[in-house]
Design a protein around this motif. Structure first.
Motif, mmCIF file in Angstrom:
data_model
loop_
_atom_site.group_PDB
_atom_site.id
_atom_site.type_symbol
_atom_site.label_atom_id
_atom_site.label_comp_id
_atom_site.label_asym_id
_atom_site.label_seq_id
_atom_site.Cartn_x
_atom_site.Cartn_y
_atom_site.Cartn_z
ATOM 1 N N LEU A 50 11.433 100.927 103.713
ATOM 2 C CA LEU A 50 10.808 99.467 103.551
ATOM 3 C C LEU A 50 10.794 98.949 102.210
ATOM 4 C CD1 LEU A 50 9.529 97.532 105.385
ATOM 5 C CD2 LEU A 50 7.363 98.693 105.048
ATOM 6 N N SER A 51 10.424 99.742 101.275
ATOM 7 C CA SER A 51 10.071 99.336 99.941
ATOM 8 C C SER A 51 11.477 98.940 99.393
ATOM 9 C CB SER A 51 9.416 100.468 99.218
ATOM 10 O OG SER A 51 9.304 100.143 97.723
ATOM 11 N N ALA A 52 12.329 99.784 99.417
ATOM 12 C CA ALA A 52 13.782 99.666 99.048
ATOM 13 C C ALA A 52 14.413 98.397 99.771
ATOM 14 C CB ALA A 52 14.808 100.772 99.263
ATOM 15 N N ASN A 53 14.379 98.148 100.926
ATOM 16 C CA ASN A 53 14.620 96.921 101.730
ATOM 17 C C ASN A 53 14.005 95.664 101.195
ATOM 18 O OD1 ASN A 53 16.674 98.377 103.193
ATOM 19 N ND2 ASN A 53 14.954 98.773 105.109
ATOM 20 N N GLU A 54 12.575 95.848 100.805
ATOM 21 C CA GLU A 54 11.916 94.630 100.311
ATOM 22 C C GLU A 54 12.706 94.388 98.787
ATOM 23 O OE1 GLU A 54 9.148 91.704 100.288
ATOM 24 O OE2 GLU A 54 9.768 93.029 101.947
ATOM 25 N N SER A 55 12.965 95.188 98.138
ATOM 26 C CA SER A 55 13.414 95.104 96.769
ATOM 27 C C SER A 55 14.872 94.597 96.820
ATOM 28 C CB SER A 55 13.515 96.500 96.133
ATOM 29 O OG SER A 55 14.302 96.385 94.656
ATOM 30 N N ASN A 58 14.551 91.082 97.793
ATOM 31 C CA ASN A 58 14.150 90.077 96.609
ATOM 32 C C ASN A 58 15.271 89.873 95.622
ATOM 33 O OD1 ASN A 58 11.516 89.907 97.504
ATOM 34 N ND2 ASN A 58 10.966 91.569 96.162
ATOM 35 N N GLU A 59 16.064 91.203 95.190
ATOM 36 C CA GLU A 59 17.239 90.863 94.431
ATOM 37 C C GLU A 59 18.423 89.794 95.181
ATOM 38 O OE1 GLU A 59 19.000 94.732 93.777
ATOM 39 O OE2 GLU A 59 17.297 95.428 92.751
ATOM 40 N N ALA A 60 18.687 90.074 96.308
ATOM 41 C CA ALA A 60 19.490 89.028 97.000
ATOM 42 C C ALA A 60 18.776 87.446 97.070
ATOM 43 C CB ALA A 60 19.651 89.383 98.436
ATOM 44 N N ALA A 61 17.618 87.367 97.064
ATOM 45 C CA ALA A 61 17.145 85.909 96.913
ATOM 46 C C ALA A 61 17.309 85.592 95.445
ATOM 47 C CB ALA A 61 15.593 85.933 97.331
ATOM 48 N N ASP A 62 17.216 86.392 94.558
ATOM 49 C CA ASP A 62 17.193 85.819 93.085
ATOM 50 C C ASP A 62 18.672 85.564 92.995
ATOM 51 O OD1 ASP A 62 14.665 86.253 92.782
ATOM 52 O OD2 ASP A 62 14.800 88.147 91.489
ATOM 53 N N ALA A 63 19.720 86.588 93.210
ATOM 54 C CA ALA A 63 21.031 86.203 93.194
ATOM 55 C C ALA A 63 21.590 84.885 94.107
ATOM 56 C CB ALA A 63 22.060 87.386 93.798
ATOM 57 N N LEU A 64 20.904 84.892 95.022
ATOM 58 C CA LEU A 64 21.319 83.352 95.835
ATOM 59 C C LEU A 64 20.748 82.259 95.005
ATOM 60 C CD1 LEU A 64 22.222 81.914 98.383
ATOM 61 C CD2 LEU A 64 20.312 82.176 99.228
ATOM 62 N N LYS A 65 19.636 82.444 94.496
ATOM 63 C CA LYS A 65 19.179 81.226 93.534
ATOM 64 C C LYS A 65 20.036 81.045 92.240
ATOM 65 C CE LYS A 65 14.989 79.916 91.172
ATOM 66 N NZ LYS A 65 13.419 80.558 90.641
ATOM 67 N N ASN A 66 20.316 82.115 91.762
ATOM 68 C CA ASN A 66 21.251 81.872 90.796
ATOM 69 C C ASN A 66 22.598 81.272 91.064
ATOM 70 O OD1 ASN A 66 19.216 83.136 88.919
ATOM 71 N ND2 ASN A 66 19.985 85.293 88.955
ATOM 72 N N ALA A 67 23.106 81.748 92.022
ATOM 73 C CA ALA A 67 24.423 81.138 92.526
ATOM 74 C C ALA A 67 24.196 79.901 92.766
ATOM 75 C CB ALA A 67 24.730 81.980 93.833
ATOM 76 N N GLU A 68 23.124 79.377 93.436
ATOM 77 C CA GLU A 68 23.156 77.891 93.782
ATOM 78 C C GLU A 68 23.055 77.194 92.288
ATOM 79 O OE1 GLU A 68 19.469 77.899 96.201
ATOM 80 O OE2 GLU A 68 20.546 78.327 98.081
ATOM 81 N N SER A 69 22.137 77.692 91.423
ATOM 82 C CA SER A 69 21.913 77.053 89.967
ATOM 83 C C SER A 69 23.154 76.874 89.504
ATOM 84 C CB SER A 69 21.140 77.989 89.290
ATOM 85 O OG SER A 69 21.019 77.384 87.790
ATOM 86 N N SER A 70 24.317 77.992 89.392
ATOM 87 C CA SER A 70 25.700 77.773 88.954
ATOM 88 C C SER A 70 26.207 76.764 89.726
ATOM 89 C CB SER A 70 26.195 79.390 89.117
ATOM 90 O OG SER A 70 25.592 80.236 88.199
ATOM 91 N N ILE A 71 26.233 76.695 90.785
ATOM 92 C CA ILE A 71 27.100 75.640 91.609
ATOM 93 C C ILE A 71 26.651 74.400 91.412
ATOM 94 C CG2 ILE A 71 27.300 74.856 94.258
ATOM 95 C CD1 ILE A 71 27.459 77.786 95.024
ATOM 96 N N SER A 72 25.514 74.267 91.122
ATOM 97 C CA SER A 72 24.851 72.982 90.872
ATOM 98 C C SER A 72 25.350 72.380 89.598
ATOM 99 C CB SER A 72 23.366 72.855 90.970
ATOM 100 O OG SER A 72 22.944 71.443 90.445
ATOM 101 N N GLU A 73 25.391 73.402 88.492
ATOM 102 C CA GLU A 73 25.633 73.169 87.280
ATOM 103 C C GLU A 73 27.295 72.930 87.187
ATOM 104 O OE1 GLU A 73 25.882 72.606 83.076
ATOM 105 O OE2 GLU A 73 24.202 72.402 84.418
ATOM 106 N N ALA A 74 28.100 73.507 87.948
ATOM 107 C CA ALA A 74 29.577 73.262 87.942
ATOM 108 C C ALA A 74 29.911 71.968 88.833
ATOM 109 C CB ALA A 74 30.059 74.494 88.862
ATOM 110 N N ASN A 75 28.972 71.418 89.557
ATOM 111 C CA ASN A 75 29.248 70.329 90.222
ATOM 112 C C ASN A 75 28.976 69.191 89.176
ATOM 113 O OD1 ASN A 75 30.108 71.247 92.725
ATOM 114 N ND2 ASN A 75 28.125 71.148 93.607
ATOM 115 N N ARG A 76 28.077 69.417 88.437
ATOM 116 C CA ARG A 76 27.470 68.316 87.472
ATOM 117 C C ARG A 76 28.688 68.236 86.347
ATOM 118 N NH1 ARG A 76 26.082 68.075 82.423
ATOM 119 N NH2 ARG A 76 26.154 70.249 82.121
#
Length: 174
Positions: A50-55, A58-76
């Motif tokens: 459970l702890s590993a899955n939660e971790s 969280n890592e997947a959510a952070d990676a998704l946030k970074n990817a969205e930020s990168s896509i936004s910058e690339a579009n700009r």
């Protein structure tokens, strides 16, 4: 889901411990103790999972946030590049129009200079002294000299204008 499973196992373990009849038989108690240890081990394993899955979540959510930020910058950046391309295309169109206009002016200047040179050739190369000596009317000679000076001055101005236009065309071409 894992938390629910953990809760169910914990509850059932407590339920078994309370509901189990107490027998003086030690082998039965030892078996129950072994089962309890096994269940505790399973619970710990599930807690780790459970702890590993939660971790991982969280890592997947952070990676998704970074990817969205990168896509936004690339579009700009893409939009900015598209704006620059459009401005460059407009400037190129303007320069091509300027080059076309300058070439038209050059053709006109060349024609006028050619007409003047042709006119001078047809009248012959008139020497000012010869003009004065050959003519009997001094006022006519003065008018002719003024006319020839005007033609010579026009030729010089046209030649200078043509040179300026050619230099402008070279600058536009660069």
């Amino acid at each position: 889901m894992l938390r629910r499973l953990f809760f169910i196992l914990t509850t059932s373990m407590v339920g078994f411990a309370v509901a189990a009849p107490k027998t003086p038989n030690t082998s039965n108690t030892q078996e129950q103790q072994a089962e309890l240890q096994e269940l505790r081990g399973q619970i710990k394993s599930l807690q780790k999972d459970l702890s590993a899955n939660e971790s991982n979540r969280n890592e997947a959510a952070d990676a998704l946030k970074n990817a969205e930020s990168s896509i936004s910058e690339a579009n700009r950046v893409l939009k900015e590049l598209d704006n620059q391309r459009q401005l460059t295309a407009e400037e190129l169109t303007k320069l091509n129009l300027d080059i076309s206009n300058t070439r038209g002016h050059i053709r006109e200047s060349q024609k006028r200079l050619g007409d003047l040179l042709s006119s001078r050739y047809k009248t012959g190369n008139v020497d000012a002294w010869r003009l004065l000596i050959n003519q009997k009317d001094p006022s006519q000679a003065t008018r002719d000299l003024s006319y020839y000076r005007y033609i010579a001055k026009s030729q010089q101005e046209l030649a200078k204008q043509l040179e300026v236009q050619l230099n402008e065309l070279n600058l536009l071409a660069k």
